[in-house]
Design a protein around this motif. Structure first.
Motif, PDB file in Angstrom:
ATOM      1  N   ASN A  56      -7.093  -5.260 -11.640  1.00 15.08           N
ATOM      2  CA  ASN A  56      -8.089  -4.405 -12.290  1.00 15.08           C
ATOM      3  C   ASN A  56      -8.022  -2.949 -11.827  1.00 15.08           C
ATOM      4  N   GLY A  57      -6.996  -2.615 -11.024  1.00 14.44           N
ATOM      5  CA  GLY A  57      -6.775  -1.224 -10.655  1.00 14.44           C
ATOM      6  C   GLY A  57      -7.229  -0.818  -9.269  1.00 14.44           C
ATOM      7  N   ARG A  58      -7.769  -1.732  -8.497  1.00 15.76           N
ATOM      8  CA  ARG A  58      -8.232  -1.394  -7.150  1.00 15.76           C
ATOM      9  C   ARG A  58      -7.040  -1.258  -6.201  1.00 15.76           C
ATOM     10  N   SER A  59      -7.108  -0.284  -5.313  1.00 13.60           N
ATOM     11  CA  SER A  59      -6.039  -0.122  -4.328  1.00 13.60           C
ATOM     12  C   SER A  59      -6.586  -0.429  -2.941  1.00 13.60           C
ATOM     13  N   PHE A  60      -5.673  -0.815  -2.055  1.00 13.32           N
ATOM     14  CA  PHE A  60      -6.026  -1.162  -0.686  1.00 13.32           C
ATOM     15  C   PHE A  60      -5.090  -0.425   0.269  1.00 13.32           C
ATOM     16  N   SER A  61      -5.487  -0.316   1.531  1.00 15.10           N
ATOM     17  CA  SER A  61      -4.664   0.365   2.535  1.00 15.10           C
ATOM     18  C   SER A  61      -3.870  -0.638   3.371  1.00 15.10           C
ATOM     19  N   PHE A  62      -3.693  -1.851   2.860  1.00 19.84           N
ATOM     20  CA  PHE A  62      -2.977  -2.914   3.566  1.00 19.84           C
ATOM     21  C   PHE A  62      -2.161  -3.727   2.563  1.00 19.84           C
ATOM     22  N   PHE A  63      -1.173  -4.443   3.080  1.00 17.31           N
ATOM     23  CA  PHE A  63      -0.416  -5.356   2.235  1.00 17.31           C
ATOM     24  C   PHE A  63      -1.328  -6.500   1.810  1.00 17.31           C
ATOM     25  N   VAL A  64      -1.180  -6.952   0.574  1.00 17.78           N
ATOM     26  CA  VAL A  64      -1.848  -8.165   0.120  1.00 17.78           C
ATOM     27  C   VAL A  64      -0.752  -9.106  -0.361  1.00 17.78           C
ATOM     28  N   ILE A  65      -0.657 -10.243   0.304  1.00 17.88           N
ATOM     29  CA  ILE A  65       0.330 -11.256  -0.036  1.00 17.88           C
ATOM     30  C   ILE A  65      -0.430 -12.466  -0.573  1.00 17.88           C
ATOM     31  N   SER A  66      -0.080 -12.889  -1.779  1.00 21.53           N
ATOM     32  CA  SER A  66      -0.785 -13.992  -2.423  1.00 21.53           C
ATOM     33  C   SER A  66       0.216 -15.046  -2.873  1.00 21.53           C
ATOM     34  N   PRO A  67       0.526 -16.022  -1.990  1.00 18.41           N
ATOM     35  CA  PRO A  67       1.463 -17.068  -2.391  1.00 18.41           C
ATOM     36  C   PRO A  67       0.797 -18.071  -3.325  1.00 18.41           C
ATOM     37  N   GLN A  68       1.618 -18.790  -4.070  1.00 23.80           N
ATOM     38  CA  GLN A  68       1.089 -19.848  -4.936  1.00 23.80           C
ATOM     39  C   GLN A  68       1.489 -21.206  -4.373  1.00 23.80           C
ATOM     40  N   ASN A  69       0.502 -22.057  -4.196  1.00 21.56           N
ATOM     41  CA  ASN A  69       0.751 -23.413  -3.721  1.00 21.56           C
ATOM     42  C   ASN A  69       1.431 -24.191  -4.848  1.00 21.56           C
ATOM     43  N   PRO A  70       2.667 -24.647  -4.635  1.00 24.19           N
ATOM     44  CA  PRO A  70       3.361 -25.371  -5.703  1.00 24.19           C
ATOM     45  C   PRO A  70       2.828 -26.784  -5.929  1.00 24.19           C
ATOM     46  N   ASP A  71       2.047 -27.293  -4.968  1.00 18.78           N
ATOM     47  CA  ASP A  71       1.495 -28.644  -5.101  1.00 18.78           C
ATOM     48  C   ASP A  71       0.265 -28.596  -5.998  1.00 18.78           C
ATOM     49  N   LYS A  72       0.391 -29.091  -7.205  1.00 19.06           N
ATOM     50  CA  LYS A  72      -0.727 -29.043  -8.150  1.00 19.06           C
ATOM     51  C   LYS A  72      -1.931 -29.778  -7.590  1.00 19.06           C
ATOM     52  N   LYS A  73      -3.027 -29.057  -7.461  1.00 17.83           N
ATOM     53  CA  LYS A  73      -4.299 -29.583  -6.961  1.00 17.83           C
ATOM     54  C   LYS A  73      -4.206 -30.130  -5.541  1.00 17.83           C
TER      55      LYS A  73
ATOM     56  N   PRO B 266       0.822  -1.208   0.000  1.00 19.15           N
ATOM     57  CA  PRO B 266       0.000   0.000   0.000  1.00 19.15           C
ATOM     58  C   PRO B 266       0.855   1.256   0.000  1.00 19.15           C
ATOM     59  N   LYS B 267       0.262   2.325  -0.452  1.00 22.73           N
ATOM     60  CA  LYS B 267       0.925   3.623  -0.387  1.00 22.73           C
ATOM     61  C   LYS B 267       0.799   4.108   1.052  1.00 22.73           C
ATOM     62  N   SER B 268       1.911   4.175   1.758  1.00 20.69           N
ATOM     63  CA  SER B 268       1.876   4.625   3.147  1.00 20.69           C
ATOM     64  C   SER B 268       3.188   5.320   3.473  1.00 20.69           C
ATOM     65  N   SER B 269       3.168   6.078   4.551  1.00 22.79           N
ATOM     66  CA  SER B 269       4.385   6.767   4.965  1.00 22.79           C
ATOM     67  C   SER B 269       5.315   5.762   5.639  1.00 22.79           C
ATOM     68  N   PRO B 270       6.614   6.037   5.664  1.00 23.34           N
ATOM     69  CA  PRO B 270       7.593   5.099   6.228  1.00 23.34           C
ATOM     70  C   PRO B 270       7.357   4.739   7.696  1.00 23.34           C
ATOM     71  N   ASP B 271       6.721   5.635   8.453  1.00 26.94           N
ATOM     72  CA  ASP B 271       6.501   5.336   9.870  1.00 26.94           C
ATOM     73  C   ASP B 271       5.200   4.566  10.129  1.00 26.94           C
ATOM     74  N   GLU B 272       4.390   4.376   9.102  1.00 24.81           N
ATOM     75  CA  GLU B 272       3.154   3.602   9.239  1.00 24.81           C
ATOM     76  C   GLU B 272       3.441   2.106   9.162  1.00 24.81           C
ATOM     77  N   LYS B 273       2.616   1.341   9.849  1.00 27.83           N
ATOM     78  CA  LYS B 273       2.678  -0.119   9.765  1.00 27.83           C
ATOM     79  C   LYS B 273       1.300  -0.610   9.323  1.00 27.83           C
ATOM     80  N   PRO B 274       1.095  -0.775   8.018  1.00 28.68           N
ATOM     81  CA  PRO B 274      -0.212  -1.231   7.544  1.00 28.68           C
ATOM     82  C   PRO B 274      -0.468  -2.691   7.927  1.00 28.68           C
ATOM     83  N   PRO B 275      -1.730  -3.100   7.975  1.00 24.03           N
ATOM     84  CA  PRO B 275      -2.053  -4.503   8.211  1.00 24.03           C
ATOM     85  C   PRO B 275      -1.602  -5.371   7.037  1.00 24.03           C
ATOM     86  N   LEU B 276      -1.670  -6.680   7.236  1.00 22.18           N
ATOM     87  CA  LEU B 276      -1.302  -7.624   6.192  1.00 22.18           C
ATOM     88  C   LEU B 276      -2.452  -8.591   5.960  1.00 22.18           C
TER      89      LEU B 276
END
Length: 129
Positions: A79-96, A41-51
């Motif tokens: 699609n262009g949406r912004s959020f006020s928090f980190f979004v972490i999206s890992p990929q499961n390497p185990d197929k299915k 997220p766009k935040s100042s260096p002293d901010e700690k956004p949620p995850l």
């Protein structure tokens, strides 16, 4: 000339939207690597956004990180949406396969050393298909 300027402007704006979600790899203490998408997220260096940790469904498992953008927050960011928090999206390497709890725990430990987020405001969301 006007068409060329519009195309250039669209390209610049489109690339800045896509740049908001970065593809990365985390090397875990086991030596295994996990691909993930990071939205900062766009935040100042002293901010700690949620995850927010987003776990995709089985259909997006494997080794093509672009699949993770199919649903949920990664799709919204794409699609262009912004959020006020980190979004972490890992990929499961185990197929299915199901998410491995030990791998996720180690992945979160990796993030703890990499990102400046509020450890008291961490959220887990996901889906199944």
């Amino acid at each position: 000339m006007r068409t060329v300027l519009l195309v250039v402007l669209f390209s610049v704006l489109h690339s800045s939207v896509i740049a908001d979600q970065e593809s990365r790899k985390a090397t875990l203490s086991t030596g295994e690597s996990v691909s993930y998408l990071l939205y900062e997220p766009k935040s100042s260096p002293d901010e700690k956004p949620p995850l927010l940790l987003f776990l995709h469904g089985g259909g997006e498992s494997g080794d093509d990180i672009e699949k993770v953008k199919t649903h949920g927050p990664p799709k919204e960011i794409e699609n262009g949406r912004s959020f006020s928090f980190f979004v972490i999206s890992p990929q499961n390497p185990d197929k299915k396969g199901f998410w491995d709890e030990d791998r996720l725990t180690q992945f979160l430990a990796h993030l703890d050393g990499e990102l400046h987020f509020d450890r008291k405001r961490g959220y887990l969301v996901g889906m199944s298909c």
